[in-house]
Each structure stands twice: as structure tokens, then as C-alpha cells.
Motif scaffolding. Structure first.
Motif, PDB file in Angstrom:
ATOM      1  N   SER A   1       1.543   0.144 -18.364  1.00  0.00           N
ATOM      2  CA  SER A   1       2.243   1.068 -17.498  1.00  0.00           C
ATOM      3  C   SER A   1       1.388   1.412 -16.279  1.00  0.00           C
ATOM      4  O   SER A   1       0.181   1.620 -16.402  1.00  0.00           O
ATOM      5  N   GLY A   2       1.984   1.435 -15.105  1.00  0.00           N
ATOM      6  CA  GLY A   2       1.259   1.797 -13.890  1.00  0.00           C
ATOM      7  C   GLY A   2       0.576   0.637 -13.217  1.00  0.00           C
ATOM      8  O   GLY A   2      -0.146   0.803 -12.238  1.00  0.00           O
ATOM      9  N   CYS A   3       0.794  -0.603 -13.704  1.00  0.00           N
ATOM     10  CA  CYS A   3       0.076  -1.730 -13.129  1.00  0.00           C
ATOM     11  C   CYS A   3       0.781  -2.300 -11.904  1.00  0.00           C
ATOM     12  O   CYS A   3       0.280  -3.214 -11.270  1.00  0.00           O
ATOM     13  N   GLY A   4       1.958  -1.793 -11.587  1.00  0.00           N
ATOM     14  CA  GLY A   4       2.613  -2.260 -10.369  1.00  0.00           C
ATOM     15  C   GLY A   4       3.801  -3.173 -10.592  1.00  0.00           C
ATOM     16  O   GLY A   4       4.300  -3.779  -9.649  1.00  0.00           O
ATOM     17  N   LYS A   5       4.281  -3.264 -11.815  1.00  0.00           N
ATOM     18  CA  LYS A   5       5.419  -4.147 -12.105  1.00  0.00           C
ATOM     19  C   LYS A   5       6.664  -3.703 -11.348  1.00  0.00           C
ATOM     20  O   LYS A   5       7.311  -4.501 -10.675  1.00  0.00           O
ATOM     21  N   SER A   6       6.981  -2.422 -11.474  1.00  0.00           N
ATOM     22  CA  SER A   6       8.182  -1.935 -10.803  1.00  0.00           C
ATOM     23  C   SER A   6       8.044  -2.089  -9.309  1.00  0.00           C
ATOM     24  O   SER A   6       8.989  -2.487  -8.620  1.00  0.00           O
TER      25      SER A   6
ATOM     26  N   LYS B   1       0.847  -1.188   0.000  1.00  0.00           N
ATOM     27  CA  LYS B   1       0.000   0.000   0.000  1.00  0.00           C
ATOM     28  C   LYS B   1       0.882   1.238   0.000  1.00  0.00           C
ATOM     29  O   LYS B   1       1.882   1.274   0.703  1.00  0.00           O
ATOM     30  N   PHE B   2       0.514   2.228  -0.802  1.00  0.00           N
ATOM     31  CA  PHE B   2       1.121   3.553  -0.657  1.00  0.00           C
ATOM     32  C   PHE B   2       0.067   4.423   0.002  1.00  0.00           C
ATOM     33  O   PHE B   2      -0.900   4.804  -0.635  1.00  0.00           O
ATOM     34  N   GLY B   3       0.248   4.714   1.274  1.00  0.00           N
ATOM     35  CA  GLY B   3      -0.800   5.417   1.997  1.00  0.00           C
ATOM     36  C   GLY B   3      -2.017   4.514   2.047  1.00  0.00           C
ATOM     37  O   GLY B   3      -1.944   3.388   2.543  1.00  0.00           O
TER      38      GLY B   3
END
Ligand SMILES: Nc1ncnc2c1ncn2[C@@H]1O[C@H](COP(=O)(O)OP(=O)(O)O)[C@@H](O)[C@H]1O
Ligand SMILES: [Mg+2]
Lengths: 288, 334, 276
Positions: B38-43, B12-14
Motif C-alpha cells: 500500500s502506498g507504493c504508487g499503484k493507483s 510528482k506531487f509537489g
């Protein structure tokens, strides 16, 4: 980049700076506030008991208070006007194509690096001295009677010295801002038929407004506490006693700590009013 | 060794849950690709494995031992960043030596490893240069060099090729695959490019919004996408997805047919349509065909050059064995 | 603006800018020249510009009479010591705020800035008193501490703005490479931030060198730096123009040279990154 481990390391590494500054701020501030409510005269026995708001009232109602406020405002206001106006003009000039720009820049910036006691003394003696100063020579050359600058025109003289010191600061920051102006914007305005003057007022000046605000705020904070320039020139005489200088005299010269501290609290409040505006701008800048 | 197990890990981010509880096992020596938009949480997932972020819950095990709270420096993993993250003030040699120096390795051993790595990566002539004096491909190699000298339990790659131009990308793709074949070390590779995923992976993990949509070999994903998302994401050009009457005939909500599984005829077929734009690649030709009764234009792929013009009428026939059927919920019907 | 400027135009600009530049610089130039005159020639009417008998005598007299070296040494120790001490405290703090920002980072930065705005005169007596109690009055250590504290916000701020330009990836790479926090800061962050750290040090050194409130009020003999040395010329001695000029030149020359190197960074440092 944010694991629990790195966050606690971060807190630990920030601690020394935070604690030091907190101490630096809170300890003397608390003492100043404490003294301001005491009748405290080290030369006449030290702490003579509580004084309530006496010191505050006395500081304001003393005959020196309002003149000192007036002096402060004139000094700060005049220096601001002079440095901002000439700084803007100078920044525009320095932004033009020319030969030896780097050298001119260096010449213009130099006064900022001169320590306040030096610039005050050099101006006081070598320029403003009524018999041997350069101005005296100049006046005589034109057949005029030399002026006793620091006694007859004391405040304008100090304004002049301080302006000389701060003009480089204003120029440097405004020059940086001028250089960040998008050249295409000016060309577009020129295509739209805007004259030079109009380009200045409708494009350049608005672009500079933020930098000008910052110059004004930062200089105000420094100018409010101008000290050495007065200390070595007039020593506060001839209507050059600013609020800062008045407090200095109360504290160290007449050793009336309670009274001086009440003055200090006023000065702190005054500086904070300016600081709030500056912090708003700086804070906004942090967000992006 | 490099067997990595993720057990119900969440992040969780916040208040925003980027990774809902997720289970995954990566076998020793496997080349696993995380792919997704992009933005799906891979990194994020990769950084959780690396230890650069704390998990909000769950457990990470590396070779059987709990690594959840182990700092990144102690996990024995090496990472190659999208930006390469080379140390700009150090020569190539010093860059590659840095992890060895941090491990307190003897200078002789350092030298031996650096020489070997430089040899493999064709960096021998550049060892004394600064990163700023190298091309993008060379920087990439230095970053890889810095990772391999440590002989880590696993390599983590975060979109390592996305800053390279197209030609270099293909070359580096091959080099990384070759490296994997040679080292036989676990590699976890993050990309948003399904071509990279298909060409390099032993196992692909398709992610969407932090959720695993499907795990499998490239061909499993190609042949049997578990749902519409995977079907649309894997394969290029994209699979045609058709709703309505054409799907009703197959007793499902949606059918999917890949462009390469449609045959073209001037006279007869299942669907009649008008040719729109065609893209001639030489080896293949892609048509965009608007068919009667089908809302979106279909993409068709034909080998070689075909003589069909804009506005021509043609007939399409999907290969009957190659039609994918999906239900109301977008799930594949076997 | 890719347009050719006529050379006539450029000539006018050049002339105007040089004229203004020289007027602004003139007091410094005049001081410099006067320092090489004899006292008689220094007050000669009409003033002598270059046509005087150059002499180094004044420098000799000033050094001999006022123990210039001790003031200089105090200035160097105070400015240098406070800069190094400030850096030791500020680098870790700036690292934290730049690379592990939290919701409070911005508030802390602004609060630090606000301490810089506390008018010195408001806390003059408490500091004076504390200095007496702690035996720090007229000591270099005391001034080093005060200079460090008044400039700490600026150091933290400048470093913060420089650190923020360093990609986090590189620090994370170091961490993946097995670097401890100490190694990360020592071997990766600091070398990369050298230009920023250097200009921060320079600006801080200049500010400390020129500071003239605390140095005048908290020193008398032992720890007095050049600001106090010059202030001692404020009465009768100031009338010896040539000696005053020699003393002034010696007090400002080192810093003028440093300052010219730091002019670019000055803007960032003094506006807290608000103007770049
Ligand atoms: N440090 C962070 N703080 C808050 N949100 C973040 C942070 N890092 C990533 N996110 C969010 O998490 C989601 C996944 O990010 P990321 O893992 O970088 O995606 P990907 O690599 O697949 O493109 C994004 O919505 C992103 O905005
Ligand atoms: Mg990413």
C-alpha cells in the motif's frame, strides 16, 4: 483529480463568484474611504474639498458618538448573555426525552423566521403599547401602573425584542452541539461519581464551548448591524441610537456623507476585529 | 486494440516524486497486474494511464498515438473503482447507459448493449434498481457492466475486490478472469494482494516506492524473483529468507527457501529445530520452526495432516534445486 | 443513554419544554389570533383569547388598501431571483473548491466569508449613490443583485460543505465515462447534491425574504417588498392591531412554513459548517 485541464477549468468557474464579491467589497469600500476624507454634503453643494482627518475627529468628538458606542455595547452584550444562557438551558431541556419534541422544537425556532420589521412592530404595539399592549393589561391586572416601554425603558425593550429573535438561533446551534455529545462520556462520569451539576460544568459545558464561541461571534456580527428593530420602534430616540443607527442618520437623514463615511470606517474596523476571531475558528475547522 | 506504452513517465506531487521515470509496455489483450504494498504508487500509475492525473514528465502512448495530454474522456479507457463509484441517483440501467449516452449513441443501440452486458453479468433482474438496493457483489458487477458496454481499448481496475468479503472475492476473481478470456481486451489491474496477482495475471508488475522491481509472468516471478523484495512479496506463505552461516555455505549473503520446498523428518536433515505454533488447514499444515543457528523462525508447509506437536524436535531439509541465492545488494544470483 | 426514563420524569420534561415553547411562540400565536378579531376586540380589556367573533375582514382590508399583492410579488421576485442567480454563480465556484482544491482554496473561502461581515451601514452611501447613477434605486433588479451579493458567501459555503461529502470517485467515473465538465456537473454532481442544493436555496430564500436593511433603504414604492410594507405600519396605522396582525401574518406565514422545513440545514448554513 487534479489535471492541468481541471485546474484551469476550476479557476474559470470560480472567477464569477470571486470577481463579483471582489467588486462588491472593493468598490463601495474604496468610495467610503474616499468620502471619509472629503467634506461631502450633497444638500449643500456636494463635494466641498478635502477634509483630511476632520471627519474622523468630528465623528468621535461629536456628543452622540460615545453614547452610541455605549448603546451598541449594552445591546450586543445583553443580547449575547441572554441568548447564550437561555439558549444553553433550553438546549439541555430540549435534549431530554419528552413527548412532542419535534413540535416544541418548531415552536422554539419560529421567531427566527419572523422578519425583523414584523417582530419589532408586533412587540412595539401589541405587547409594549402603554395603553392597549398586553403588558399594560398584565400590569393593570396586578394593580401596577403600565410602563411606557419604548420611551421609559427603551433599551431594555429593544434588548428583549432582539433576544427573542436570536434565542432560537443560539438554541438550535447549542442543541446540535449537545446532541453530538457522546452519551458514554456522561455515563463514565456518572460511574466516577460526578453529580449532575458537576457533569454539567466538567463535561457538558466544555463540550459546548466551541459552539458557544461560534454563537457569540456570529451573533455579534449580526447584532452590530441591527437596524430595522430600531428603525420601526424608536427611530433612534430615547437612548437607542447604536453606532449603526448613528451612521445611518448622518448619511441618509442629515446627508453628511463625509462624516457618515468616517463613521462607516469605524464600524468596518469594529466588525473586522470580531470577524478575525470567527475566521480563525472556521478556518481551523476547514483543515480537518 | 489496446497497446499501452509508458515512456519515462514520472509523477510528482509537489516536491515528492511518487513515480520515478518508468518504462512499461502493455501488449494488446494482456492481463497485467500492478502489485505492491500500500502506498507504493499503484493507483497513481493507473490514474496517470487513465488521464485523471497529469504526468510530470514522459509520454503515454495508446495504440501508437500520443495520449499524454488527451483528457480521460477521450482516451477510450474504462475504469472500475475500488468504491465502485456508481451514480447513486440512477438506476442500474441508467448507470450502465451513462457512458453510451455521453457518446451520443442511439437508444436502440444502447438497449442492445445494456441487455447483452446485463446478461453476461447476471444483472437482468436488477436493471431497474438503484445502486443502494444492491449487494456489494452486485454493485461490483454494475461497475464492470458500465465499463464493458463501451467496448474500451483497455479496462483499468483499481483494487476492485478489496471491499468484498473473502468468499465473494474468490468468485469475482474468477468472473473477471473469465471476462478477460472472453473479451480478449487489455486489462490493467491494481491490487496489493499477491494472490490476486498470481491467479489472474498474464503479466505481473511488482512495484515498490514507484519503482518497478520486476516484470514477468506469475511463474517467472515465483521461480526466479529478481531480488529479495519480490522474493518476499510473491508466494504465500512468504519465502523464508536466511542470513548467516546457512547462507555462507551457499556462497551468498542471503538464501531464500519457500515453505513448500522444505521437507520434514523426525530423524535427519540439514537444520535441527523446535516446533512452535502449527496452523492446520486440513489440506496443508504450516509449522513455525525455530532452528539452531538461524535467527528467525522458519515457516514450513506440509501437505495434509502431520502429527507433530508444539515443542517437538524435528529436522528440516531444503530442496537443493529450490534454494534462491541473493547477494549483498539483495539481487538474485543466477 | 440506554436507560429507561421514568414517565414521571418524562412528564415533567414535557410540561417544562411545552411551557417554554409556548411562551416563546406566544407573540406569533397572538398575532395570528388578533388578525381574526375586529379592531375593537383586538384592544378589548381584558384581552380576548379565543372567545371572540372570528372574522376575515382585516385580511380583506389590508389587501385592498395596501396592494399587498405587489409587495408579496416583490418579495418573491427578490428572494427567488437572488437565490437562483446566486446558485448559478455559486455552484461552479463550490465545485472548484470542493473537487479541485488548491493551496489558496481555504483563503478564498475565508475571504468570501469576510465580505459577509462587512457592515452594511459602512457602505450604505456608496451603494446608494451607485444605485442612483445606474438607475437601480427602487428597482427589483437592483435589489436582486444586492441580495445575491450579500448572501453569495453563504451559498458558496453551504454548497462547498455539501459537495465535499460527495466522493470524488464518482465524478472521476463520469469523466472516464466520457462526460464533459458540463455533463459531469449537470448529470452527476447536481442530482447527487439535490438535497444540499435545496436546503441552500431554502435558507437563502429565507434570509433574502427577511433582509431589512437594504430593502428599507434602497426601495420606496416600485420594488418595495414585504419588509417595507410592514415598516409602513410603524406609525399611526400600527395602532390598528387587527390590521397590523393580518398584515404581519401574511408577511411571515410563507416563510415560517419554509423555515420549519429547513431547520436542520440552518445550523450548517449559519455556522459555515463549523457546527454540524
Ligand atoms: N493527490 C495526491 N497528493 C499528494 N500525494 C499523493 C496524492 N495521491 C497519492 N499521493 C501519494 O503518493 C503515494 C502513492 O499513492 P497511491 O498511488 O495511492 O498508492 P497505492 O495505490 O499503491 O496504495 C502515496 O505516498 C500517497 O501519499
Ligand atoms: Mg491505491
Amino acid at each position: 483529480m487534479a489535471t492541468k485541464a481541471s485546474r484551469s477549468a476550476a479557476r474559470l468557474m470560480m472567477a464569477p463568484a470571486v470577481i463579483l464579491l471582489l467588486g462588491w467589497m472593493l468598490v463601495p469600500l474604496t468610495m467610503t474611504i474616499w468620502f471619509s476624507f472629503r467634506s461631502y454634503l450633497p444638500l449643500r453643494g456636494g463635494d466641498l474639498g478635502a477634509a483630511g482627518f476632520d471627519n474622523y475627529v468630528r465623528f468621535i468628538s461629536s456628543s452622540a458618538f460615545w453614547p452610541s458606542i455605549q448603546t451598541t455595547l449594552i445591546l450586543v452584550g445583553s443580547v449575547l448573555v441572554i441568548t447564550v444562557v437561555f439558549g444553553t438551558l433550553l438546549a439541555l431541556l430540549l435534549d431530554q426525552p419528552m413527548w412532542g419534541q419535534g413540535v416544541v422544537r418548531i415552536l422554539v425556532i419560529a421567531p427566527f423566521f419572523v422578519m425583523p420589521t414584523v417582530s419589532a412592530l408586533v412587540w412595539k404595539n401589541m405587547f409594549m403599547d402603554p395603553t392597549n399592549g398586553l403588558f399594560a393589561h398584565l400590569w393593570r391586572f396586578f394593580g401596577a401602573e403600565p410602563v411606557s416601554w419604548l420611551s421609559d425603558a427603551s433599551l431594555p425593550s429593544i434588548v428583549m425584542i432582539v433576544s427573542w429573535q436570536w434565542l432560537p438561533f443560539a438554541t438550535l446551534i447549542l442543541l446540535t452541539a449537545v446532541q453530538s455529545l457522546d452519551g458514554e462520556q456522561l455515563e463514565a462520569a456518572e460511574m466516577d461519581g460526578a453529580t449532575k451539576l458537576k457533569r454539567f460544568f466538567f463535561i457538558i459545558l466544555p463540550h459546548l464551548s466551541r459552539a458557544i464561541t461560534i454563537v457569540i461571534l456570529i451573533q455579534t456580527i449580526f447584532l452590530l448591524s441591527i437596524f430595522a428593530e430600531i428603525f420601526v420602534t424608536t427611530g433612534g430616540a430615547f437612548g437607542t441610537r447604536t453606532l449603526t443607527y448613528l451612521i445611518f442618520q448622518r448619511v441618509l437623514e442629515s446627508q453628511n456623507i463625509g462624516l457618515g463615511s468616517a463613521g462607516g470606517v469605524y464600524a468596518i474596523i469594529l466588525a473586522n476585529i470580531v470577524a478575525i476571531f470567527l475566521m480563525r475558528i472556521v478556518g481551523k475547522n476547514l483543515d480537518n | 486494440m489496446g497497446r499501452i506504452t509508458l515512456d519515462k513517465i514520472t509523477k510528482k506531487f509537489g516536491d515528492v516524486e511518487v513515480i520515478p521515470p518508468l518504462d512499461l509496455t502493455i501488449e494488446d489483450g494482456e492481463f497485467v497486474v500492478f502489485v505492491g504494498p500500500s502506498g507504493c504508487g499503484k493507483s497513481t500509475l493507473l490514474r496517470l494511464i487513465a488521464g485523471l492525473e497529469d504526468v510530470s514528465g514522459g509520454e503515454i502512448r495508446i495504440d501508437g498515438s500520443d495520449a499524454t495530454m488527451v483528457p480521460p474522456a477521450k482516451r477510450g479507457l474504462a475504469m472500475v473503482f475500488q468504491s465502485y463509484a456508481l451514480y447513486p441517483h440512477m438506476s442500474v440501467r441508467k448507470n450502465i447507459a451513462f457512458p453510451l449516452r455521453m457518446a451520443g449513441m442511439s437508444p436502440a443501440e444502447q438497449d442492445r448493449r445494456i441487455t447483452a452486458a446485463a446478461d453476461v453479468l447476471n444483472l437482468t433482474d436488477y436493471l431497474d434498481r438503484r445502486p443502494g438496493q444492491l449487494s456489494g457483489g452486485q454493485r461490483q458487477r454494475v461497475a464492470i457492466g458500465r465499463a464493458i458496454v463501451r467496448e474500451p481499448a483497455a479496462f483499468l481496475f483499481d483494487e476492485p475486490l478489496s471491499n468484498l468479503d473473502a468468499a465473494l472475492r474468490v468468485g469475482m476473481r474468477l468472473e473477471i478472469s473469465e471476462l478477460h478470456k472472453r473479451l480478449q481486451t487489455t486489462m490493467i489491474y491494481v491490487t496489493h494482494d499477491q494472490v490476486e496477482a498470481m491467479t489472474m495475471a498474464d503479466k505481473i508488475v511488482v512495484l515498490r516506492a514507484g519503482l518497478i522491481e520486476q516484470v514477468g509472468s506469475p511463474l517467472e516471478l515465483y521461480r526466479a524473483p529478481r531480488n529479495l523484495f519480490v522474493a518476499g512479496f510473491i508466494g504465500s506463505p512468504k519465502m523464508n529468507l536466511i542470513d548467516g552461516a546457512a547462507a555462507d555455505k551457499h556462497d551468498c549473503k542471503t538464501i531464500g527457501i519457500r515453505p513448500e520446498h522444505i521437507s520434514v523428518s523426525p530423524e535427519s536433515g540439514d537444520w535441527k529445530g523446535t516446533v512452535g505454533v502449527s496452523e492446520h488447514l486440513g489440506s496443508d499444515t504450516f509449522f513455525h520452526v525455530t532452528c539452531e543457528g538461524i535467527a528467525a523462525p522458519l515457516t514450513v508447509r506440509v501437505g495434509g495432516e502431520v502429527d507433530v506437536k508444539y515443542g517437538d524436535t524435528i529436522w528440516l531439509r531444503p530442496g537443493p534445486e529450490q534454494i534462491h541465492r541473493f547477494d549483498q545488494n539483495g539481487l538474485r544470483i543466477a | 443513554m440506554a436507560r429507561d426514563v421514568t414517565s414521571r420524569r418524562k412528564l415533567i420534561n414535557t410540561a417544562a419544554a411545552w411551557a417554554v415553547g409556548l411562551v416563546i411562540f406566544f407573540p406569533i400565536l397572538w398575532t395570528f389570533l388578533t388578525s381574526f378579531k375586529s379592531e375593537a376586540q383586538a384592544i378589548a380589556a381584558p384581552p380576548l383569547f379565543l372567545n371572540f367573533d372570528w372574522t376575515l375582514e382585516n385580511y380583506g382590508v389590508v389587501m385592498e388598501r395596501s396592494n399587498y399583492a405587489r409587495f408579496l410579488w416583490n418579495s418573491i421576485l427578490i428572494a427567488g431571483g437572488s437565490t437562483i442567480l446566486g446558485l448559478l454563480v455559486a455552484v461552479p465556484a463550490a465545485w472548484s473548491m470542493a473537487f479541485v482544491p488548491s493551496r489558496r482554496t481555504k483563503d478564498i473561502l475565508l475571504w468570501m466569508l469576510s465580505t459577509k461581515m462587512l457592515p452594511a451601514v459602512g457602505v450604505l452611501y456608496p451603494i446608494y449613490l451607485l444605485f442612483i447613477q445606474l438607475g437601480l434605486l427602487d428597482s427589483r433588479a437592483g435589489l436582486i443583485i444586492v441580495m445575491m451579493l450579500i448572501n453569495l458567501p453563504i451559498i458558496v459555503w453551504m454548497l462547498y460543505t455539501y459537495f465535499r461529502e460527495i466522493p470524488v470517485d464518482i465524478l472521476e467515473a463520469a469523466r472516464m465515462d466520457g462526460a464533459s465538465l458540463k455533463s459531469e456537473i449537470l448529470y452527476v454532481l447536481t442530482p447527487m447534491a439535490i438535497p444540499g442544493i435545496a436546503s441552500t436555496m431554502l435558507l437563502n430564500f429565507i434570509l433574502a425574504w427577511n433582509e431589512a436593511f437594504w430593502t428599507l433603504n434602497l426601495t420606496s414604492v416600485d420594488a418595495a417588498p414585504l419588509t417595507a410594507f410592514i415598516a409602513s405600519y410603524s406609525s399611526p396605522e400600527g395602532l390598528f392591531f387587527a390590521k397590523l396582525s393580518a398584515a404581519s401574518t401574511m408577511a411571515i406565514a410563507p416563510i415560517l412554513i419554509l423555515g420549519w422545513f429547513s431547520q436542520k440545514q440552518l445550523v450548517r448554513g449559519l455556522t459555515f459548517g463549523a457546527v454540524k
